[in-house]
Design a protein around this motif. Sequence first.
Motif, mmCIF file in Angstrom:
data_model
loop_
_atom_site.group_PDB
_atom_site.id
_atom_site.type_symbol
_atom_site.label_atom_id
_atom_site.label_comp_id
_atom_site.label_asym_id
_atom_site.label_seq_id
_atom_site.Cartn_x
_atom_site.Cartn_y
_atom_site.Cartn_z
ATOM 1 N N TYR A 100 -6.852 -4.989 -0.672
ATOM 2 C CA TYR A 100 -5.849 -5.968 -0.263
ATOM 3 C C TYR A 100 -5.020 -6.376 -1.486
ATOM 4 O O TYR A 100 -5.241 -7.425 -2.092
ATOM 5 N N ASN B 133 -13.165 0.314 2.389
ATOM 6 C CA ASN B 133 -12.157 0.821 3.320
ATOM 7 C C ASN B 133 -10.727 0.579 2.854
ATOM 8 O O ASN B 133 -9.842 1.388 3.125
ATOM 9 N N ASP B 134 -10.503 -0.506 2.173
ATOM 10 C CA ASP B 134 -9.131 -0.847 1.814
ATOM 11 C C ASP B 134 -9.133 -1.768 0.606
ATOM 12 O O ASP B 134 -10.152 -2.366 0.252
ATOM 13 N N SER C 260 0.814 -1.217 0.000
ATOM 14 C CA SER C 260 0.000 0.000 0.000
ATOM 15 C C SER C 260 0.842 1.258 0.000
ATOM 16 O O SER C 260 0.378 2.311 -0.438
ATOM 17 N N SER D 202 -11.302 -5.924 -2.967
ATOM 18 C CA SER D 202 -11.357 -4.458 -2.947
ATOM 19 C C SER D 202 -12.629 -4.039 -2.225
ATOM 20 O O SER D 202 -13.743 -4.282 -2.697
#
Length: 298
Positions: free
Chosen positions: A262, A259-260, A60, A256
């Motif tokens: 991966y 919030n995030d 990230s 996906s």
Amino acid sequence: MSSARMAVRPRTARRPRSPMAAPRSFLWSRRIFLTLLTGFVLLPVFVMVSSSLKPLEDVSGEFRWMPSGLTVRPYIDIWKTVPLAEYFMNSLIVAGAATVCSVVIAVFAAYAVSRYQFRGKRVFTVTVLSTQMFPGILFLLPLFLMYVNIGNATGIALFGSRAGLILTYLTFSLPFSIWMLIGYFDSVPRDLDEAALVDGCGPIGALFRVVVPAAIPGIVAVAVYAFMTAWGEVLFASVMTNEATRTLAIGLQGYSTQNDVYWNQIMAASLVVSVPVVAGFLLLQRYLVAGLTAGAVK
């Protein structure tokens, strides 16, 4: 001093270059080009493998060629974040059934076109080939309306089911499979059919005992094409499936969230789902090459 020492050792004469040999500049240019091309092809694979072994913080953040620490945790978490095993099973069933149906139907259709004369034969072959000229998105809305109306009228749930997705994939793989096997069956000598008929085989017996064994490379090439088409298809799977029948191509989007994202798990899952296709291609490579090049040289 002995005569052996006094003997002058003759020089090894260089072999003259053949006038048909490529110049050295071309050979070195080819090597450099192939090296750069290989690096360009393998670079995304390296990024996928390295990213799948990185912690999420490394993926990230700022891009790094080498991970700060190796971990296999993404390969464990991919089965928990989304129901990947269920998606894997759906893709395997849909792609396998579409491949079997495509090969079986294409074998009978191609054998009939290759060996028999009937009214409308040319129209049939041209129609089969012309279906490959249209983009798949043109069939999305008609198939959607057909499946919904069939379900409302008969109660047969094609929309959102594996059967409906299998029928959808047949519309793409079957025309190409028929056209390819027609050319391959044409390359099989008709004398083999006639000898089988003389020995007491019927048309179906001659097909399965003589023609099919001789056409194994072409049939394998058709099977690989049909399987790969169904395995990685995204457009129709995103519309024609629901939560229970979702395939891998759509299931990978589950990594996906709002919030995030991966990224390390996406890379790990992409490598895992690529294993069946790559393994099958390596095992059947010689049949695939022979099937695709059949008829190129007479």
